[in-house]
Design a protein around this motif. Structure first.
Motif, short mmCIF file in Angstrom:
data_model
loop_
_atom_site.label_atom_id
_atom_site.label_comp_id
_atom_site.label_asym_id
_atom_site.label_seq_id
_atom_site.Cartn_x
_atom_site.Cartn_y
_atom_site.Cartn_z
N SER A 198 0.82 -1.20 0.00
CA SER A 198 0.00 0.00 0.00
C SER A 198 0.86 1.26 0.00
CB SER A 198 -0.93 -0.01 1.22
OG SER A 198 -1.66 1.18 1.30
N ILE A 199 1.88 1.29 0.86
CA ILE A 199 2.71 2.50 0.98
C ILE A 199 3.60 2.67 -0.24
CG2 ILE A 199 4.55 3.56 2.32
CD1 ILE A 199 3.24 2.24 4.80
N ILE A 200 4.22 1.60 -0.74
CA ILE A 200 5.10 1.71 -1.92
C ILE A 200 4.28 2.10 -3.14
CG2 ILE A 200 6.51 0.35 -3.51
CD1 ILE A 200 7.68 -1.07 -1.10
N GLY A 201 3.01 1.71 -3.20
CA GLY A 201 2.18 2.11 -4.32
C GLY A 201 1.96 3.60 -4.41
N SER A 202 2.17 4.31 -3.33
CA SER A 202 2.02 5.77 -3.33
C SER A 202 3.34 6.50 -3.47
CB SER A 202 1.33 6.20 -2.03
OG SER A 202 2.14 5.89 -0.90
N MET A 203 4.45 5.80 -3.68
CA MET A 203 5.77 6.41 -3.77
C MET A 203 6.42 6.08 -5.11
SD MET A 203 7.23 5.51 0.06
CE MET A 203 8.72 6.43 -0.20
N THR A 204 7.38 6.89 -5.50
CA THR A 204 8.16 6.63 -6.70
C THR A 204 9.41 5.85 -6.32
OG1 THR A 204 9.40 8.69 -6.50
CG2 THR A 204 7.33 8.78 -7.73
N VAL A 205 10.05 5.33 -7.35
CA VAL A 205 11.29 4.57 -7.11
C VAL A 205 12.35 5.47 -6.49
CG1 VAL A 205 13.11 3.20 -8.19
CG2 VAL A 205 10.76 2.98 -8.98
N GLU A 206 12.43 6.69 -6.98
CA GLU A 206 13.43 7.61 -6.45
C GLU A 206 13.18 7.91 -4.99
OE1 GLU A 206 11.86 7.89 -9.22
OE2 GLU A 206 13.32 8.10 -10.85
N GLU A 207 11.89 8.07 -4.61
CA GLU A 207 11.57 8.32 -3.21
C GLU A 207 11.91 7.11 -2.35
OE1 GLU A 207 7.85 11.46 -3.80
OE2 GLU A 207 7.47 9.34 -3.36
N ILE A 208 11.63 5.93 -2.89
CA ILE A 208 11.96 4.72 -2.12
C ILE A 208 13.45 4.62 -1.87
CG2 ILE A 208 11.89 2.20 -2.15
CD1 ILE A 208 9.32 2.43 -3.84
N ILE A 209 14.24 4.96 -2.92
CA ILE A 209 15.70 4.86 -2.80
C ILE A 209 16.22 5.90 -1.82
CG2 ILE A 209 17.88 5.09 -4.03
CD1 ILE A 209 16.41 4.02 -6.51
#
Length: 478
Positions: A145-156
């Motif tokens: 749910s949380i990763i679905g609201s974020m971009t790859v760059e934000e995750i990194i």
């Protein structure tokens, strides 16, 4: 023999009491349960629930202390409060639609508070291995749910933010399960599509370029520093070599000076001796020259002057004699001419008386003219003879001139003169010349110059002896 029967009831009472005490003690030991520091005792049965329990659950929770459990009436079971770990490997899709696989780990445990223990006891008592799957399911859903609201760059860039949001979102479910999350770590983020690698390539290229530039710059700076260091080392070595050469040269010079000090002092002393002897030789040569002037040159000059005066007197006498003879010859010629004229006149007179008076007169005049010519010729001849005799007399005088005498005397006394000039050097045992060939030439030239001082005097004598000859006297007019 004493009667001990009275003590038997007492002994039996004591033994019975001891047995009862032992049984009670053993029963208490068997019924008393103590909870370990990392576990909780759940006592159910004939008991009263603690005030911390809820929802009408009538059981007792004991942590960190002991409790009496009546066998048959009560049941006691343990609930471990130790840490548990669950590995997460969840496939998620970001807000960009890019699939990523999140690798993480959750470290959790049953909470220490009674409500957490009660919730965990109701769900996992006797089934604690199921906690791992329950925790995995809870965190799997929240991660997606949380990763679905974020971009790859934000995750990194914001992994801590991701972990914090997941923990916050799962906090309610974990509390209901009676669990507390100690740590949630995102270990890895896999990218099956290669998106992360592609977005990293420009940065990697930039970093590589900057790294190469930095490395090249560092290499250049290192090369410059090495070159400067090598130049400084070369300068230092050159300066050291120069200083060593100078020091060695000074040492060699000092050594040579020390080695030459003795010979140089001897040579200096000998040089001073030679200088003094040279001065003495010059004085002796001057004395010999004065002696030569007094004993040879002046008597030779006087003798030459006497001979020259005598030759001039003889020459004058010869000239006078020649002039006298010429005058006598002239007078005789005049007398003969006069006599011939008189005779001619006489003959002319006589002839005049004859038929050829004119002819006789002409012949007389011719004879007179001839007589005068003969007289003149005789006078000229006498004058020439006189001049020849004068020249001969001068030649004889010049032949006996003082220059010849001086030259002869100089030639005869030249060995003695040279021996006198070289006499100061006869006492020199060892002669050291400091200037090589030039010094030798100077010494020999000094000796020869002493002899050469007489050459101007000889040339002057020759010039005076060969002066302008005296003119012959004029012959008397005919």
């Amino acid at each position: 023999m004493p009667d001990y029967s009275a003590f038997f009831p007492l002994i039996a009472t004591i033994i019975g009491a001891a047995v009862i005490i032992g049984v009670i003690r053993l029963a208490i030991k068997l019924m008393w349960k103590v909870a370990e520091p990392n576990e909780a005792l759940i006592i159910s049965g004939l008991t009263r629930g603690s005030q911390d329990t809820r929802d009408g659950m009538d059981f007792k929770i004991v942590t960190g202390k002991g409790a009496l459990v009546i066998p048959g009436l009560q049941t006691v079971r343990t609930l471990a409060l130790t840490l548990n770990e669950t590995e997460l490997k969840v496939s998620c899709v970001t807000s960009q639609g890019i699939q990523v696989i999140v690798d993480g780990v959750v470290i959790y445990k049953i909470g220490d508070a009674a409500p957490f223990i009660a919730n965990a006891a109701r769900r996992f008592l006797g089934q604690q291995p199921k906690m791992e799957s329950q925790v995995y399911n809870v965190f799997e859903g929240h991660l997606r749910s949380i990763i679905g609201s974020m971009t790859v760059e934000e995750i990194i860039r914001e992994r801590d933010k991701l972990a914090s949001q997941v923990r916050s979102a799962s906090g309610v479910e974990m509390e209901k399960l009676g669990l507390v999350v100690d740590s949630l770590q995102i270990k890895d983020l896999q990218d099956p599509t290669g998106y992360i690698q592609n977005i990293a390539k420009p940065h990697i290229a930039q970093v590589k370029m900057e790294a190469r530039i930095a490395e090249a710059t560092r290499n250049r700076e290192a090369a410059e520093k090495e070159a400067e260091a090598a130049a400084l080392i070369a300068d230092a070595q050159s300066l050291s070599a120069i200083r060593q050469s100078v020091a060695q040269a000074n040492a060699e010079r000092a050594k040579a000076n020390a080695a030459q000090a003795g010979p140089l002092a001897d040579a200096t002393a000998r040089q001073q001796v030679v200088v003094q002897e040279t001065e003495v030789a010059k004085l002796e040569a001057d004395r010999e020259e004065q002696k030569l002037q007094t004993t040879i040159r002046k008597p030779a000059d006087a003798k030459a002057y006497a001979q020259r005066t005598e030759a001039e007197g003889q020459k004058s006498a010869d000239i006078s004699a020649a002039e006298a003879r010429a005058r006598r010859t002239e007078l005789e010629a005049q007398a003969n001419a006069k006599r011939t004229e008189i005779e001619a006149q006489a003959n002319a007179t006589a002839a005049a008386a004859a038929a050829g008076a004119t002819r006789v007169t002409g012949e007389a005049e011719a004879a007179a003219t001839k007589a005068r010519g003969d007289a003149a010729a005789s006078a000229v001849q006498a004058k020439a003879l006189a001049e020849a005799e004068g020249i001969k007399a001068r030649a004889e005088a010049l032949g006996t001139n003082q220059d010849a005498v001086i030259s002869q005397q100089l030639a005869e006394n030249m060995p003695a003169i040279i021996a006198a000039a070289a006499e100061p050097f006869a006492h020199v045992g060892q002669f050291t010349v400091l200037n090589g060939g030039e010094g030798v030439n100077r010494v020999i030239g000094g000796i020869l110059s002493q002899v050469g001082d007489y050459l101007p005097a000889l040339a002057s004598a020759l010039k005076n002896g060969r002066g302008t000859p005296n003119r012959p006297p004029k012959a008397p007019d005919a």
